[in-house]
Design a protein around this motif. Structure first.
Motif, PDB file in Angstrom:
ATOM      1  N   MET A   1       0.836  -1.181   0.000  1.00  0.00           N
ATOM      2  CA  MET A   1       0.000   0.000   0.000  1.00  0.00           C
ATOM      3  C   MET A   1       0.884   1.248   0.000  1.00  0.00           C
ATOM      4  SD  MET A   1      -3.068   0.796   2.578  1.00  0.00           S
ATOM      5  CE  MET A   1      -3.200   2.404   3.240  1.00  0.00           C
ATOM      6  N   MET A   2       0.521   2.219  -0.815  1.00  0.00           N
ATOM      7  CA  MET A   2       1.294   3.453  -0.910  1.00  0.00           C
ATOM      8  C   MET A   2       0.974   4.367   0.269  1.00  0.00           C
ATOM      9  SD  MET A   2       1.098   4.340  -4.957  1.00  0.00           S
ATOM     10  CE  MET A   2       1.936   5.869  -4.693  1.00  0.00           C
ATOM     11  N   SER A   3       1.994   5.061   0.732  1.00  0.00           N
ATOM     12  CA  SER A   3       1.763   6.012   1.817  1.00  0.00           C
ATOM     13  C   SER A   3       1.075   7.255   1.255  1.00  0.00           C
ATOM     14  CB  SER A   3       3.078   6.367   2.487  1.00  0.00           C
ATOM     15  OG  SER A   3       3.942   6.967   1.559  1.00  0.00           O
ATOM     16  N   PRO A   4       0.305   7.944   2.089  1.00  0.00           N
ATOM     17  CA  PRO A   4      -0.392   9.144   1.605  1.00  0.00           C
ATOM     18  C   PRO A   4       0.606  10.238   1.224  1.00  0.00           C
ATOM     19  CG  PRO A   4      -0.701   8.873   3.979  1.00  0.00           C
ATOM     20  CD  PRO A   4       0.039   7.664   3.489  1.00  0.00           C
ATOM     21  N   LEU A  10       1.771  17.873  -1.932  1.00  0.00           N
ATOM     22  CA  LEU A  10       0.575  18.335  -2.655  1.00  0.00           C
ATOM     23  C   LEU A  10       0.733  19.790  -3.083  1.00  0.00           C
ATOM     24  CD1 LEU A  10      -2.328  16.719  -0.595  1.00  0.00           C
ATOM     25  CD2 LEU A  10      -1.601  16.125  -2.918  1.00  0.00           C
ATOM     26  N   ASN A  11       1.274  20.607  -2.198  1.00  0.00           N
ATOM     27  CA  ASN A  11       1.518  22.008  -2.550  1.00  0.00           C
ATOM     28  C   ASN A  11       2.544  22.125  -3.663  1.00  0.00           C
ATOM     29  OD1 ASN A  11      -0.320  23.105  -0.741  1.00  0.00           O
ATOM     30  ND2 ASN A  11       1.175  23.197   0.908  1.00  0.00           N
ATOM     31  N   ILE A  16       3.888  23.131  -9.350  1.00  0.00           N
ATOM     32  CA  ILE A  16       4.464  22.619 -10.604  1.00  0.00           C
ATOM     33  C   ILE A  16       3.430  22.668 -11.722  1.00  0.00           C
ATOM     34  CG2 ILE A  16       5.321  20.523 -11.758  1.00  0.00           C
ATOM     35  CD1 ILE A  16       6.633  19.847  -8.967  1.00  0.00           C
ATOM     36  N   ASN A  17       2.211  22.234 -11.430  1.00  0.00           N
ATOM     37  CA  ASN A  17       1.146  22.257 -12.441  1.00  0.00           C
ATOM     38  C   ASN A  17       0.809  23.685 -12.851  1.00  0.00           C
ATOM     39  OD1 ASN A  17       0.848  19.487 -12.730  1.00  0.00           O
ATOM     40  ND2 ASN A  17      -0.604  19.360 -11.044  1.00  0.00           N
TER      41      ASN A  17
END
Length: 80
Positions: A1-4, A10-11, A16-17
């Protein structure tokens, strides 16, 4: 399972986007101005691209400096 994904990550992804989309939109608009031979508008777009890149380079330099500084603080803390 991937960590959050952390809020810092997220910032970073949002930033970047945002920068990537701004670059993409501005270069698309520059292309259109160049194709229309609207040299004055093309110069404005080219200057905007330069400003975007300047801010990107500055933020990357600040980030590297901050990373190096934090790494040095961790090294000093681990020594004592």
């Amino acid at each position: 399972m991937m960590s959050p994904v952390s809020s810092d990550d997220l910032n970073a992804i949002k930033h970047i986007n945002y920068v990537s989309n701004d670059i993409h939109d501005t270069t698309d608009s520059l292309y259109e101005d160049l194709m229309d031979r609207d040299h004055e508008r093309a110069k404005v777009k080219a200057k905007k691209i330069i400003n975007i890149m300047h801010e990107l380079i500055k933020s990357l330099s600040d980030e590297v400096w901050s990373y190096k500084r934090n790494t040095e603080v961790k090294k000093i803390t681990s020594i004592t």
